[in-house]
Design an enzyme around this catalytic site. Sequence first.
Site, short mmCIF file in Angstrom:
data_model
loop_
_atom_site.label_atom_id
_atom_site.label_comp_id
_atom_site.label_asym_id
_atom_site.label_seq_id
_atom_site.Cartn_x
_atom_site.Cartn_y
_atom_site.Cartn_z
N GLY A 102 0.84 -1.21 0.00
CA GLY A 102 0.00 0.00 0.00
C GLY A 102 0.86 1.25 0.00
O GLY A 102 2.05 1.19 -0.33
N ASN A 103 0.28 2.37 0.33
CA ASN A 103 1.06 3.61 0.45
C ASN A 103 0.39 4.52 1.47
O ASN A 103 -0.66 4.19 2.00
CB ASN A 103 1.22 4.28 -0.92
CG ASN A 103 -0.11 4.63 -1.54
OD1 ASN A 103 -0.84 5.48 -1.03
ND2 ASN A 103 -0.47 3.95 -2.62
N TYR A 104 1.01 5.67 1.74
CA TYR A 104 0.58 6.51 2.85
C TYR A 104 -0.58 7.45 2.52
O TYR A 104 -0.95 8.28 3.34
CB TYR A 104 1.75 7.37 3.33
CG TYR A 104 2.83 6.59 4.03
CD1 TYR A 104 2.53 5.78 5.13
CD2 TYR A 104 4.15 6.65 3.61
CE1 TYR A 104 3.52 5.08 5.78
CE2 TYR A 104 5.15 5.95 4.26
CZ TYR A 104 4.82 5.16 5.35
OH TYR A 104 5.79 4.46 5.99
N SER A 105 -1.16 7.36 1.33
CA SER A 105 -2.24 8.30 0.98
C SER A 105 -3.42 8.15 1.96
O SER A 105 -3.86 7.04 2.24
CB SER A 105 -2.71 8.01 -0.45
OG SER A 105 -3.90 8.71 -0.70
#
Length: 292
Positions: A102-105
């Site tokens: 995933g990512n930090y968005s």
Amino acid sequence: AFLLNRSSDLLVIAPAMDLDMYAHPSTQQNLKTLQSYGNHVIEPGTGFLASKLEGKGRMEEPENIVACLEQFFSQQESLRGKKVLITAGPTYEKIDPVRFIGNYSSGKMGFALANECANRGAQVELVCGTVSSSMQVNYPNIHRINVESAQEMFEACKELFPSMDSAILCAAVADFAPEKVAEQKIKRTGDEMVIRLKPNPDIAASLGQMKKQGQTLVGFALETNDEESNAQAKLKKKNFDFIVLNSLKDEGAGFRTDTNKITIITADNKKDYPLKSKEEVAKDIIDELERL
Ligand code: CTP
């Protein structure tokens, strides 16, 4: 000062209080909570207060409150009849039943854009990745479609885009996904572990190819280096009408913040904006969309 518009249950708040009270974290938190319900705050002015303290807390001048309301109501109609697709948040790419890439968005910028478009009367299709349960939309004219992976986001967008007037692609889409999703939880073996990744569809580039005359496509670029030239290249490659550039070099911009600092880049122009709340940034972006 409270103003209630009964037809749409709109509440506009123009707070006035002493500096210590206004600056207190609980007041600030309460104002944010009120805004998260879809209410609007006209910020107080700065200057001498009744207590002789100097700072933010003076009720905004009545003429300015009226001007804010006039602007608000004139904007309410400005996107009536328009349909806008917005992607928001991260995509999650499954590794096994308990793990993902995933990512930090946080989705905050996309949600602010959805609220702003809805506030101006547009019908919004918000295609959103996994975001915190505190992220809520407040307008009946926002239809939210929850997805998890880039592939799911791609399918939803491909289907919706032909009937849209505009699309704003704000999601942080994973560029790769595991080639195989393990059916069972992957166990530790003590050996090193390699996950082979396959490329995900580029949603923006596909919509850019599908784009018809009269449709507007807006993209984002979050860059760490060579920001402007990278953004210019993405503008062309993905056939965007304009691109919103965030640089991670700017404090308060990008993921996991309530603020953002943007540059809007078109084929022949560029405009820098100061650091603002994501709600205010959304207004600037939608103003630009309307100009086009
Ligand atoms: N985007 C998209 N689908 C993807 C990747 C990106 O729709 N698979 C959109 C993003 O929502 C954003 C724009 O394309 O509006 C640029 O995203 P970015 O990740 O910066 O672009 P990439 O083409 O993935 O470039 P990079 O190699 O820098 O990751």
